[in-house]
Design a protein around this motif. Structure first.
Motif, PDB file in Angstrom:
ATOM      1  N   THR A  46      -5.150 -12.189  57.502  1.00 21.71           N
ATOM      2  CA  THR A  46      -4.551 -12.225  56.168  1.00 21.71           C
ATOM      3  C   THR A  46      -3.801 -13.537  56.025  1.00 21.71           C
ATOM      4  O   THR A  46      -3.478 -14.189  57.016  1.00 21.71           O
ATOM      5  CB  THR A  46      -3.570 -11.060  55.958  1.00 21.71           C
ATOM      6  N   ARG A  94      10.161 -14.830  47.721  1.00 21.29           N
ATOM      7  CA  ARG A  94       9.557 -13.758  46.916  1.00 21.29           C
ATOM      8  C   ARG A  94       8.147 -13.375  47.368  1.00 21.29           C
ATOM      9  O   ARG A  94       7.419 -12.746  46.604  1.00 21.29           O
ATOM     10  CB  ARG A  94       9.461 -14.132  45.434  1.00 21.29           C
ATOM     11  N   TRP A 141       8.016 -11.603  55.364  1.00 18.88           N
ATOM     12  CA  TRP A 141       8.781 -11.654  54.114  1.00 18.88           C
ATOM     13  C   TRP A 141       9.951 -12.610  54.246  1.00 18.88           C
ATOM     14  O   TRP A 141      10.762 -12.496  55.168  1.00 18.88           O
ATOM     15  CB  TRP A 141       9.323 -10.247  53.776  1.00 18.88           C
ATOM     16  N   LEU A 143       9.188 -12.858  35.073  1.00 24.95           N
ATOM     17  CA  LEU A 143       8.528 -11.567  34.847  1.00 24.95           C
ATOM     18  C   LEU A 143       9.522 -10.420  34.986  1.00 24.95           C
ATOM     19  O   LEU A 143       9.552  -9.483  34.179  1.00 24.95           O
ATOM     20  CB  LEU A 143       7.379 -11.399  35.852  1.00 24.95           C
ATOM     21  N   ILE A 158       0.760 -17.646  40.967  1.00 20.97           N
ATOM     22  CA  ILE A 158       1.435 -17.800  42.257  1.00 20.97           C
ATOM     23  C   ILE A 158       0.461 -17.873  43.416  1.00 20.97           C
ATOM     24  O   ILE A 158       0.849 -18.167  44.533  1.00 20.97           O
ATOM     25  CB  ILE A 158       2.466 -16.668  42.526  1.00 20.97           C
ATOM     26  N   GLU A 159      -0.831 -17.577  43.155  1.00 17.60           N
ATOM     27  CA  GLU A 159      -1.787 -17.628  44.259  1.00 17.60           C
ATOM     28  C   GLU A 159      -2.708 -18.829  44.172  1.00 17.60           C
ATOM     29  O   GLU A 159      -3.728 -18.888  44.853  1.00 17.60           O
ATOM     30  CB  GLU A 159      -2.582 -16.322  44.315  1.00 17.60           C
ATOM     31  N   LEU A 177       0.236 -13.427  38.746  1.00 21.48           N
ATOM     32  CA  LEU A 177      -0.415 -13.331  40.056  1.00 21.48           C
ATOM     33  C   LEU A 177      -1.358 -14.510  40.274  1.00 21.48           C
ATOM     34  O   LEU A 177      -1.363 -15.142  41.333  1.00 21.48           O
ATOM     35  CB  LEU A 177      -1.177 -12.008  40.152  1.00 21.48           C
ATOM     36  N   ILE A 219       7.897 -15.258  38.946  1.00 24.06           N
ATOM     37  CA  ILE A 219       8.168 -13.865  39.317  1.00 24.06           C
ATOM     38  C   ILE A 219       9.512 -13.437  38.744  1.00 24.06           C
ATOM     39  O   ILE A 219       9.651 -12.346  38.179  1.00 24.06           O
ATOM     40  CB  ILE A 219       8.141 -13.690  40.858  1.00 24.06           C
ATOM     41  N   LYS A 231       5.305 -11.821  50.264  1.00 26.56           N
ATOM     42  CA  LYS A 231       5.230 -10.885  51.385  1.00 26.56           C
ATOM     43  C   LYS A 231       3.766 -10.592  51.659  1.00 26.56           C
ATOM     44  O   LYS A 231       2.962 -10.539  50.740  1.00 26.56           O
ATOM     45  CB  LYS A 231       5.945  -9.582  51.006  1.00 26.56           C
ATOM     46  N   MET A 232       3.419 -10.454  52.929  1.00 25.08           N
ATOM     47  CA  MET A 232       2.059 -10.043  53.276  1.00 25.08           C
ATOM     48  C   MET A 232       2.074  -9.416  54.656  1.00 25.08           C
ATOM     49  O   MET A 232       2.808  -9.856  55.533  1.00 25.08           O
ATOM     50  CB  MET A 232       1.112 -11.254  53.248  1.00 25.08           C
ATOM     51  N   SER A 261       1.454  -9.650  34.236  1.00 26.32           N
ATOM     52  CA  SER A 261       1.542  -9.648  35.704  1.00 26.32           C
ATOM     53  C   SER A 261       0.332 -10.320  36.330  1.00 26.32           C
ATOM     54  O   SER A 261       0.444 -11.050  37.312  1.00 26.32           O
ATOM     55  CB  SER A 261       1.629  -8.210  36.236  1.00 26.32           C
ATOM     56  N   TRP A 262      -0.833 -10.041  35.736  1.00 22.88           N
ATOM     57  CA  TRP A 262      -2.065 -10.631  36.259  1.00 22.88           C
ATOM     58  C   TRP A 262      -1.992 -12.160  36.162  1.00 22.88           C
ATOM     59  O   TRP A 262      -2.322 -12.881  37.102  1.00 22.88           O
ATOM     60  CB  TRP A 262      -3.261 -10.073  35.471  1.00 22.88           C
TER      61      TRP A 262
END
Lengths: 637, 271
Positions: free
Chosen positions: B188, B177, B172, B44, B115-116, B112, B41, B179-180, B108-109
């Motif tokens: 979630t 870095r 957070w 990026l 990081i997931e 993403l 991140i 957050k949800m 970015s994709w």
């Protein structure tokens, strides 16, 4: 006295207000008594005996004030008061306090009213900054603080930025397209009078038990569905502000489509007209969604419905989808008219045609279309379905392209021009290009999901919205007011004070909002009354800058008020502009034109000897004029 | 029409964007990084800062040059050149930004996805958010419960399963870095791999009422041994009425509602 009460006006309006309130109150009390319920329900989300009169009283006022007299007479088959346009024009200051159907009077009413709300919203902002100047709680309690930033945002968005653009366009746009008025003058007047009603409702929420609405301007459910009474004031106020906005947008659409002067085809419309056409398309399509979202919250609150009640199968996330489906297009509603204003000013003061005029117009339409597809970028961390994130990120990043086209085209307009910077309007337009670029760049960053995950709901977002809304929209609003001030008042403002205001505002904006990026990225969340002490120095600086920014606006006010009264006569066309509004007197005659002008060329033909945009009535029928269509536009009734 | 000094302008843009980038990259914008996810991140962000400096430099140089070169002298009433546009230029400044933002989007994709990535060996922590407190359950460690503070072992991926009991809250930890939102009625989760020992702060970032400002919790990242010792010290188990799955959660809330005739702050009230 009896005659005064029968006449539409303030006396009858006050009586209508009282009767409307009494009707709503009585209705609730009677129905509840009949149903065997407690007559006064005062649980925190309830208070039907207050919220129902809050809806009926404004209608009572509007009936009494005369907003519907003509329509009622006509519907009842009674002779209508002949439409002799006696409601047109303003001959004394009192005429500005009447239900006036003249688009120029309404435009002035809009601008003055919204400037008052700008001051109120600004004072709320300064209270926020006073609290945040130091870590810890000093000035207000935590829930009062939440009420302050919520009302600040709502007043600035719904009662300043959106309507002041409508007000400026109300004044200028019919003149620009060679129309004698807006298409629906009575609807236009009604649109204006709905605004102060919305504003009073929002501000009155401070008096409600439990304080002003404090769930943010976003009013997310279920915080809003369970909030104290003030939240209902927000739900209702949005309906009045939204109705005003939608009615004005319809009016602009019909006016632009049907009332252009002969010869003004789409590619001869000034970009301000294009911008308001685009904005109106957004308002008509999107604003019903925020109205709907607030109605759903309102029904959840006082009727016990379950739209957002997760225990009864309601869906909490759906509020955000509906809300942002309006509220993202809303940021373009708050920006596109500014794009139009800046295009006019830069072309005029650089003495050059707008670079890539057609692409500029198409970029506006591109923004309209794309802006309906980007709402969920506010929800990357909201827990919505994962698959929606990447498509929304792509559309969000793509919407930077038409915006970039506009920035590059403004710069292209300056090249090989004769750039005059004596006007404060031009200074604000040039500063806007730079400041807005910063806001655009931080917008692209927020569009990128991994970055957004970290900075969403932090001060970075606060910095971004203020760069685009203050450094963007408000700069263009100032530019527009300075630019058309001589046309609206017939007098010139003081350029020296204008420069003081300009530099104070630009420096104040950068010093206030740039450090917000830094503290946000570093870990300061938004919407907090207190923060970690390591951000204390930056916040102190932000607060001092904010007070500088606020104080500078007093210079602007002084300049406007004193120049309006005592400024030197401006002449018809102080900026030597080509568009039609500058070819009539300042201020323009009551019916704008003795004879509808004929449009014979583009609006920005600077530098081409002999090129004309419009031939005004009264000029000789020269042989070189190519247009032959007869003038068929008549005054609307 | 004089020719533009294209070469000089390009040079000026390059010099200005290099200077801006160098200055901007000196700062540690996002603060300390303490998770595996923070790495890509932050990279990026740095790439974005360099590209943004370039775009900003173009705008500044163009505006600065125009004002330097074509500012009208006082009293000059002549007009500029009647140039209406340049199709080639307009295509260039449409297409290049499209490529630029699509590139950023693709990058970015990829970040993403990176990081997931889920690790099967991850530690699960149930995270309960309510006005205005955080509590945590450890289903793998005998359903131990801790209030206002949680510990995780360093170097192991953690899945936080988020549950909100009243309104929306948001999870957070700036150094991580990530957050949800914790959303009532919705399960979630958020993934993070802490890689630096230390004490951090968990911050609620979704406005949740008058206590929102104070809704924080202590985060401790420590070695596996220290973590094991800490979890042993915890005596309380997750209370029965704190729900573990969405269905149980909804079931429980219903019971509560029937008993008490309403849940404070949830907006649910019985007449």
């Amino acid at each position: 006295m009896a005659a005064a009460i029968r006449q539409p006006g303030w006396y009858r309006g006050a009586i209508g207000l009282v009767l409307g309130a009494a009707f709503g109150f009585g209705l609730v009390v009677a129905l509840r008594a009949i149903s065997g319920l407690d007559v006064f329900q005062t649980e925190q989300t309830g208070y039907p005996h207050i919220v129902v009169p809050l809806i009926t009283a404004p209608f009572g006022f509007l009936f009494g004030f005369g907003a519907f007299d003509y329509w009622f007479r006509w519907a009842a088959g009674k002779p209508t008061i002949p439409e002799d346009h006696s409601g047109h024009g303003a001959y004394s200051w009192k005429d500005y306090f009447k239900f006036n159907t003249d688009h120029k009077v309404i435009g002035t009413q809009y601008v003055v009213t919204t400037m008052i709300f700008f001051l109120i919203g600004g004072l709320l902002a300064l209270l926020i900054r006073a609290e945040l100047a130091q870590p810890g709680a000093q000035i207000v309690a935590a829930n009062t603080y939440n009420g302050l930033f919520s009302t600040h945002a709502v007043v600035m968005i719904f009662l300043f930025i959106i309507p002041i653009f409508a007000g400026l366009a109300n004044y200028v746009l019919p003149l620009m397209i060679g129309a004698p008025d807006m298409a629906f003058p009575r609807l236009n007047a009604l649109s204006f009078w709905l605004l102060p009603i919305a504003g009073i409702i929002f501000l009155a929420s401070f008096l409600a038990p439990g304080g002003a609405f404090d769930a943010g301007w976003t009013g997310y459910a279920p915080l809003s569905t369970g909030a104290p009474l003030g939240q209902s004031f927000f739900n209702i106020g949005v309906q009045f502000a939204g109705a005003s906005s939608i009615a004005t947008a319809l009016n602009f659409l019909v006016t632009i489509i049907t009332m252009r002067a002969p010869g003004m085809n789409l590619w001869r419309m000034p970009l301000l007209v294009w911008a308001n056409l685009s904005t109106s398309l957004l308002v008509v399509g999107a604003t019903p969604f925020v109205a709907g979202a607030q109605f759903m919250v309102f029904f959840d609150r006082i009727l016990g419905m379950n739209f957002f009640n997760f225990l009864e199968g309601g869906d909490v996330i759906s509020y955000q989808h509906i809300f942002w489906f309006y509220s993202h297009p809303a940021v373009y509603i708050m920006m596109l008219p500014g794009f139009g204003i800046v295009s006019e000013i830069i072309s005029t003061h650089a003495r050059k045609p707008v670079f890539g005029y057609r692409l500029m117009a198409l970029a506006l339409i591109g923004i309209v279309v794309l802006s309906y597809s980007v709402w969920a970028h506010h929800m990357f961390v909201a827990g919505m379905f994962d698959w929606l994130r990447v498509p929304i990120m792509i559309t969000t990043l793509l919407i930077a392209v038409p915006t970039g086209i506009k920035v590059f085209s403004w710069l292209g307009t300056l090249f090989y021009g004769k750039i005059h910077t004596y006007s404060t309007a031009m200074l604000f337009s040039l500063a806007f290009i730079i400041t807005f670029t910063v806001g655009g760049i931080s917008g692209v960053m927020l569009g990128m999901i991994p970055i957004d995950i970290h900075v969403s709901d932090t001060y970075f977002v606060v910095a971004h919205i203020h760069f685009v809304l203050f450094g963007g929209s408000v700069f263009t609003i100032f530019a527009g007011i300075y630019h058309w001030f001589p046309k609206m008042t017939g007098r010139m403002y003081d350029e020296r004070l204008g420069r003081v205001h300009f530099w104070g505002t630009v420096i104040g904006t950068w010093l206030t909002f740039i450090p917000m990026h830094w503290v946000g990225m570093d870990g300061m969340p938004r919407r907090v009354a207190d923060y970690a002490s390591q951000y204390g120095d930056w916040n102190l600086m932000i607060s001092i800058s904010a007070f500088l920014l606020g104080a500078t606006q007093l210079v602007f006010l002084y300049n406007m008020i004193v120049s309006w009264r005592f400024g030197p006569k401006a002449g018809n066309n102080p900026w030597r502009a080509n568009t039609i509004e500058w070819q009539v007197s300042s201020p323009p005659p009551v019916f704008n034109f003795d004879e509808i002008p004929r449009v014979v060329g583009g609006p920005y033909e600077y530098g081409t000897p002999g090129a004309r945009h419009a031939i005004m009535g009264g000029e000789g029928e020269g042989a070189e004029i190519p247009e032959t269509k007869p003038s068929t536009v008549t005054a609307p009734s | 029409m004089t020719r533009l000094p294209i070469l000089k302008m390009v040079l000026a843009v390059i010099v200005l964007s290099v200077i801006q980038s160098v200055i901007m990259l000196q700062f540690d914008w996002f603060g300390d990084a303490a998770s595996v996810e923070a790495g890509p991140i932050d990279t990026l962000l740095e790439v974005t800062i360099i590209l943004s400096s370039f775009v900003f430099a173009i705008v500044c140089v163009a505006l600065g040059y125009a004002l330097y070169k074509w500012r009208a002298k006082p009293g000059d009433e002549s007009d500029g050149l009647p140039i209406h546009g340049n199709t080639r230029l307009e295509i260039i400044w449409t297409v290049i930004p499209v490529i630029l933002v699509l590139g950023l989007g693709g990058y970015s994709w990829a970040v993403l996805e990176d990081i997931e990535k889920e690790d099967e060996n991850a530690l699960t922590i149930n995270t309960y958010a309510q006005q205005f407190a955080w509590t945590f359950g450890y289903p793998e460690n005998g359903n131990k419960w801790s209030e206002g503070e949680f510990h995780v072992p360093v170097g192991r991926q953690v899945h936080f399963e988020l549950q909100a009991q009243d309104v929306i809250h948001s999870f957070w930890v700036p150094e991580w870095r990530i957050k949800m939102d914790a959303v009532p009625g919705l399960a979630t989760d958020v993934i993070v791999t802490p890689e630096k020992e230390g004490t951090y702060q968990l911050i609620c970032t979704e406005l949740c009422g008058f206590g929102h400002t104070t809704m924080r919790a202590k985060v401790v990242v420590e070695s596996q041994e220290e973590f094991d010792a800490w979890i042993k010290e915890q005596t309380q188990e997750v209370p029965e009425d704190l729900l573990l799955t969405k269905d149980q959660y909804l079931e429980k809330q219903k019971q509560l509602e029937e008993q008490s005739g309403g849940i404070e702050g949830s907006g649910v009230q019985e007449e």
